[in-house]
Design a protein around this motif. Structure first.
Motif, mmCIF file in Angstrom:
data_model
loop_
_atom_site.group_PDB
_atom_site.id
_atom_site.type_symbol
_atom_site.label_atom_id
_atom_site.label_comp_id
_atom_site.label_asym_id
_atom_site.label_seq_id
_atom_site.Cartn_x
_atom_site.Cartn_y
_atom_site.Cartn_z
ATOM 1 N N LEU A 3 0.761 -1.390 0.026
ATOM 2 C CA LEU A 3 -0.064 -0.081 -0.011
ATOM 3 C C LEU A 3 0.949 1.182 0.021
ATOM 4 C CD1 LEU A 3 -2.767 -0.944 2.441
ATOM 5 C CD2 LEU A 3 -2.957 -0.863 -0.045
ATOM 6 N N ARG A 4 2.152 1.192 0.779
ATOM 7 C CA ARG A 4 2.911 2.318 0.775
ATOM 8 C C ARG A 4 3.484 2.561 -0.834
ATOM 9 N NH1 ARG A 4 8.237 2.339 4.123
ATOM 10 N NH2 ARG A 4 6.630 2.050 5.851
ATOM 11 N N SER A 5 3.654 1.926 -1.579
ATOM 12 C CA SER A 5 4.044 2.125 -2.873
ATOM 13 C C SER A 5 2.888 2.787 -3.846
ATOM 14 C CB SER A 5 4.391 0.999 -3.517
ATOM 15 O OG SER A 5 3.187 -0.104 -4.003
ATOM 16 N N ILE A 6 1.591 2.358 -3.464
ATOM 17 C CA ILE A 6 0.534 3.339 -3.979
ATOM 18 C C ILE A 6 0.403 4.745 -3.630
ATOM 19 C CG2 ILE A 6 -2.038 3.323 -4.450
ATOM 20 C CD1 ILE A 6 -1.882 0.269 -4.273
ATOM 21 N N ARG A 7 0.650 4.922 -2.444
ATOM 22 C CA ARG A 7 0.593 6.486 -1.655
ATOM 23 C C ARG A 7 1.689 7.100 -2.266
ATOM 24 N NH1 ARG A 7 -1.258 3.339 2.988
ATOM 25 N NH2 ARG A 7 1.148 3.048 3.762
ATOM 26 N N GLU A 8 2.779 6.429 -2.711
ATOM 27 C CA GLU A 8 3.953 6.987 -3.153
ATOM 28 C C GLU A 8 3.779 7.470 -4.565
ATOM 29 O OE1 GLU A 8 7.107 4.411 -2.713
ATOM 30 O OE2 GLU A 8 7.556 4.792 -0.464
ATOM 31 N N GLY A 9 2.895 6.787 -5.299
ATOM 32 C CA GLY A 9 2.544 6.901 -6.368
ATOM 33 C C GLY A 9 1.663 8.208 -6.939
ATOM 34 N N TYR A 10 0.742 8.098 -5.925
ATOM 35 C CA TYR A 10 -0.292 9.367 -5.677
ATOM 36 C C TYR A 10 0.715 10.660 -5.563
ATOM 37 C CZ TYR A 10 -4.194 6.255 -5.021
ATOM 38 O OH TYR A 10 -5.098 5.187 -5.182
ATOM 39 N N ALA A 11 1.644 10.661 -4.490
ATOM 40 C CA ALA A 11 2.336 11.743 -4.066
ATOM 41 C C ALA A 11 3.304 12.320 -5.285
ATOM 42 C CB ALA A 11 3.309 11.569 -3.107
ATOM 43 N N ALA A 12 3.701 11.252 -6.247
ATOM 44 C CA ALA A 12 4.566 11.505 -7.488
ATOM 45 C C ALA A 12 3.670 12.371 -8.535
ATOM 46 C CB ALA A 12 5.214 10.373 -8.003
ATOM 47 N N PHE A 13 2.577 11.711 -8.615
ATOM 48 C CA PHE A 13 1.601 12.321 -9.319
ATOM 49 C C PHE A 13 1.115 13.791 -9.201
ATOM 50 C CE2 PHE A 13 -3.104 12.908 -9.992
ATOM 51 C CZ PHE A 13 -3.084 13.187 -11.174
ATOM 52 N N ILE A 14 0.975 14.178 -7.966
ATOM 53 C CA ILE A 14 0.635 15.428 -7.597
ATOM 54 C C ILE A 14 1.746 16.480 -7.643
ATOM 55 C CG2 ILE A 14 -0.100 16.808 -5.802
ATOM 56 C CD1 ILE A 14 -2.509 15.137 -7.264
ATOM 57 N N SER A 15 2.857 15.991 -7.343
ATOM 58 C CA SER A 15 4.118 16.536 -7.441
ATOM 59 C C SER A 15 4.533 16.915 -8.878
ATOM 60 C CB SER A 15 5.509 15.606 -6.765
ATOM 61 O OG SER A 15 6.554 16.204 -6.832
ATOM 62 N N GLU A 16 4.401 16.103 -9.750
ATOM 63 C CA GLU A 16 4.581 16.654 -11.281
ATOM 64 C C GLU A 16 3.597 17.638 -11.501
ATOM 65 O OE1 GLU A 16 4.992 14.508 -15.620
ATOM 66 O OE2 GLU A 16 5.275 13.293 -13.841
ATOM 67 N N LEU A 17 2.403 17.289 -11.097
ATOM 68 C CA LEU A 17 1.358 18.581 -11.555
ATOM 69 C C LEU A 17 1.520 19.765 -10.811
ATOM 70 C CD1 LEU A 17 -1.985 16.448 -11.274
ATOM 71 C CD2 LEU A 17 -0.594 17.105 -13.131
ATOM 72 N N ALA A 18 2.130 19.646 -9.566
ATOM 73 C CA ALA A 18 2.179 20.962 -8.938
ATOM 74 C C ALA A 18 3.509 21.830 -9.306
ATOM 75 C CB ALA A 18 2.614 20.614 -7.327
ATOM 76 N N ALA A 19 4.567 21.061 -9.676
ATOM 77 C CA ALA A 19 5.630 21.626 -10.449
ATOM 78 C C ALA A 19 5.288 22.121 -11.759
ATOM 79 C CB ALA A 19 6.661 20.490 -10.567
#
Length: 234
Positions: free
Chosen positions: A26-42
């Protein structure tokens, strides 16, 4: 283990698996969400932490809106959260960014792939019973190279309900032709996976202490222990 290594007088001849928290970390899924939002935010000048908090809050509200065991599509939740994050006008490529970000971080639980392959090699029938979108389930199993180890995949998107609704387990039993008393369900949540499976007469394996309780027939901390429970030589 060789492809023709047999199960030794197995107590069970069919294993049902949950995906999130059992096959997929499950942690890997949450990391994917964070990476997704980080790219959009940047790309759009947003605070990544604030954007992630808002996105997860909207997604959480989407799932909470379900009536009882009714299933809410994860993809629809992603669409809703991303759209609201951008005030109704999300980037055209947001789905591709999400797909690539989550694929890059996805990891299997320790021992999951090896155990699935060993059961398959021993001729043990396997199926998925998971509260997940169908395409997402197939993609995850494909990414670990174990899709062909499963005889049937039951998802909440297809059934319209989530565990512990009996219809989830009954669909998997019908799809595999398995006998309940020769089938064991592996899950990480007691109410949904374990109590739900026990309610239709399945044996139960609780992976981790969140799954342990009065209906749990076998309590395990490592997925390789399933081989001993089923009777497959390591």
């Amino acid at each position: 283990m060789s492809e023709d290594t047999p199960a030794t007088d197995p107590q069970y001849n069919t294993v049902f698996w949950d995906i999130g928290g059992v096959i997929v970390e499950l942690r890997s899924i949450r990391e994917g969400y964070a990476a997704f939002i980080s790219e959009l935010a940047a790309d759009h000048g947003m605070d990544p932490e604030a954007a992630l908090d808002e996105w997860k809050s909207i997604l959480g509200d989407h799932f909470k809106a379900a009536d009882g065991t009714e299933y809410q599509s994860a993809h629809e939740g992603y669409r809703k959260a991303t759209t609201e994050l951008f005030d109704g006008n999300p980037p055209d490529d947001w789905e591709l960014i999400l797909e690539e970000a989550t694929a890059a971080t996805l990891r299997a639980e320790d021992g999951a792939v090896e155990t699935i392959e060993a059961l398959h090699d021993a001729g043990i029938q396997q199926a998925i019973v998971s509260d997940i979108d169908t395409d997402e389930a197939h993609d995850m199993l494909d990414s670990f190279g174990v899709y062909d180890c499963f005889d049937h995949v039951t998802t909440s998107e297809e059934i319209g309900f989530k565990k512990p609704d009996a219809r989830m387990f009954e669909d998997a039993l019908a799809g595999t032709g398995a006998a309940p008393d020769r089938t064991v369900m592996v899950g990480d949540r007691h109410r949904n996976d374990i109590a739900g499976a026990a309610g239709v007469g399945l044996g139960t394996v609780g992976y981790g202490d969140d799954a342990w309780g009065p209906e749990t027939d076998h309590e395990i901390e490592h997925l390789r222990e399933i081989l001993d429970i089923v009777g497959v030589e390591r």
